[in-house]
Design an enzyme around this catalytic site. Sequence first.
Site, PDB file in Angstrom:
ATOM      1  CD  GLU A 179      -3.044  -1.327   2.068  1.00  0.00           C
ATOM      2  OE1 GLU A 179      -3.433  -0.303   2.715  1.00  0.00           O
ATOM      3  OE2 GLU A 179      -3.620  -2.354   2.259  1.00  0.00           O
ATOM      4  CG  HIS A 417     -14.967 -13.697   7.512  1.00  0.00           C
ATOM      5  ND1 HIS A 417     -15.076 -14.942   6.701  1.00  0.00           N
ATOM      6  CD2 HIS A 417     -16.216 -13.587   7.986  1.00  0.00           C
ATOM      7  CE1 HIS A 417     -16.184 -15.476   7.041  1.00  0.00           C
ATOM      8  NE2 HIS A 417     -16.834 -14.765   7.499  1.00  0.00           N
ATOM      9  CD  GLU A 418      -9.274  -6.817   9.271  1.00  0.00           C
ATOM     10  OE1 GLU A 418      -9.673  -5.790   8.327  1.00  0.00           O
ATOM     11  OE2 GLU A 418      -8.049  -7.256   9.623  1.00  0.00           O
ATOM     12  CD  GLU A 487      -5.662  -4.948   4.762  1.00  0.00           C
ATOM     13  OE1 GLU A 487      -6.573  -5.824   4.979  1.00  0.00           O
ATOM     14  OE2 GLU A 487      -6.132  -3.741   4.492  1.00  0.00           O
ATOM     15  CD  GLU A 505      -6.495  -2.831   0.385  1.00  0.00           C
ATOM     16  OE1 GLU A 505      -7.306  -1.912   0.983  1.00  0.00           O
ATOM     17  OE2 GLU A 505      -6.033  -3.646   1.219  1.00  0.00           O
ATOM     18  CD  GLU A 511      -8.053   1.103   2.777  1.00  0.00           C
ATOM     19  OE1 GLU A 511      -9.015   0.425   2.736  1.00  0.00           O
ATOM     20  OE2 GLU A 511      -6.921   0.663   3.227  1.00  0.00           O
TER      21      GLU A 511
END
Length: 708
Positions: A179, A417-418, A487, A505, A511
């Site tokens: 990121e 689901h984090e 992630e 991602e 974000e």
Amino acid sequence: MKTTLIKSLSLVILAICYISCNKGMDSLQVDSPDGTNRVEFNLSTSGQPYYMVKHNNNAVIDTSYMSFDFKDLPSLKDKFKIINTSTGTVDETWQMPWGEQLDVRNNYNELIVNLEEQSEAKRKLNIHFKVFNDGVGFRYEFPKQDNLKDILITDENTQFNLTGDHKVWWIPGDWDSYEHLYNETKFSEIDAMAKNDDQLAANYIPENAVNTPVTMKTDDGLYLSFHEANLTNYAGMTLKVDTKDLNMVSELVGSDILGGKAKVSIPFNTPWRTIQIGEKAGDLIESRMILNLNEPNKIGDVSYFTPMKYVGIWWEMHIGKSTWDLEGTQDMSTFIAGKKGSSRHGANTENAKKYIDFASQNGIKGLLVEGWNTGWDKWISNDREGVFDFMTPYPDYNFDEVMAYAKEKGVEVIMHHETSAAPLTYEKQMDVAYDFMKANGINSVKTGYVGKIIPKGEYHHGQWMVNHYQKVLEEAAKKKIAVNAHEPIKDTGKRRTYPNAISREGLRGQEFNAWAKDGGNPPSHLPTVAFTRMLSGPIDFTPGVFNIKFDDYKKGNQVNTTLAQQLALYVVIYSPIQMACDLPEHYMVNGKIHPAFQFITDVGVDWQQTKVLDGEVGDYVTIARQERGTGNWFVGGITDENARTESLTFDFLDEGKTYSAIIYKDGPNAHWNDNPQDYTIEHLELTRNSNLKIKLAPGGGFAISIKQ
Ligand code: NOJ
Ligand code: CA
């Protein structure tokens, strides 16, 4: 699935021939089917393998050596002898169950070199090259042998020796996160160590290396991109840069626990090391080489997943309107754990119904709800093991009621689901969590891995996590569930084998515009992403912000594009799931749906074919895609901070047909910062012979729907 296959793999030396070589031995050589790309392979006088790559007879990769270091074993490096070679040609066409195009041609010539050490141990290594018209892939194959069994690889040393000080678009070789903003520098100016980013929840850059895909442009105008294909049971590869010698060498992501890079049992094949080669920047985007280097579909029918657009209780947490947790203690808009706030829990029954109504009224199929389950009160804490529960909703979220309402309105719910980077907690619950999803008719899940990996010492891109992400895909496939990972490990084309890997991602997504301290993603971000990160696979970028400045929530942040560019992203950035990420109220004007939302309602998400019409890395790109089933075309174009005029021709349309088109473009005064919401909509007819000139504002774009 229809597959036509002409395959001829033979031991006969055919496409391969021997050419003279100034190092004393003859090189082995294999050409691409069209003859433009060539790999030459040889052993040095000490018996070390090396290769070269040429394009139209010019070296693009100069003499580059290969070797491995192991724990408690001598390196596998030199004293090799070629004991056999084999070659072959493949020309087949396979179909993507969903994708950028339906039919994919897989056409290459291959060379396998069997090497044996001239020592007592007589260790064996095969090097397998596949040469395509759009680039080169090669991997190491460790065949079954008596003197090499279980090995701990401490280093794979694959060199990529560049032939010039190319222009490079790169992100640092971070072991935990992709990121980062892309940097555009000369190769000799790469300085990854200066790119530590304190906004990232996990980040580790041990040396001057870059992550892949890394894209380059030579002084001769040739485009190269380096990556890997089929990353399985191995560590992700970063590329260590030698800015003086203009050389890169593979640097695998490590593990403090393992004390090395990858532990494997022989027989074993490494991932493919890939070099995409294009004469136009757009060739890189049209290339399917990475997918072709993966195995065919192993999981069968994936029709339980339908490509779709979705809305979600998501952006409102990022801009700070609401929170994931019940008490409002975890505010991502400030990224500060433990800040006490008022209860502004986003995932409540009433709010979910509001999104469902919006989706069903505006032709959007899916709904994602983040923050529905318990655990969010501790998700950024240091002790994250056992925190999340993937079955228990917060008390203000009536799961059954939301599911029933969604069903009634024809909206499909996407699970969230984090894991807070606690994969073992997730693995323990995976089985029941997936059964719970299926029992409720949920077919896809967005996963997340925010934070440092637990156990400490493992990294997001190391072998241990590669295997975790793989396990998730396999377990999900068994239960007929599609996965969109955040992630994640980078995409290496495994969606060909596991087409339940729908999106991910693995970049600085939308974000960052909501909360990044550096002001978010600059206008050049996405015209760079299209030629770098997007070469690896689908991106869950989550476009569609209409309230560009969102001053009611965050004065210091904004999206750094025009509204018209947000529309263009549905075509430019490929994903089989595309979010319309803004708040429902931001899509309404005086009680009516915003006129530009029509494009989001109309745009396809699954494509028959894709054509890159124009583009330059980091500057601008225009892509046309034809929708499967309807035959409709959609065109999207985006630019960086510079205004430009795009000249379009439409020779991809059918002969003799007249199409009705709607153009959504920047208004006359549009500017990503000064006037981002100025847009114009124009209706017109188009044929194959039409041409148009469209003006893109600074940070702007355009989107066209072309219906039969
Ligand atoms: C980071 C993800 O990228 C984002 O999409 C998600 O909302 C948060 N983590 C919470 O899971
Ligand atoms: Ca993220």
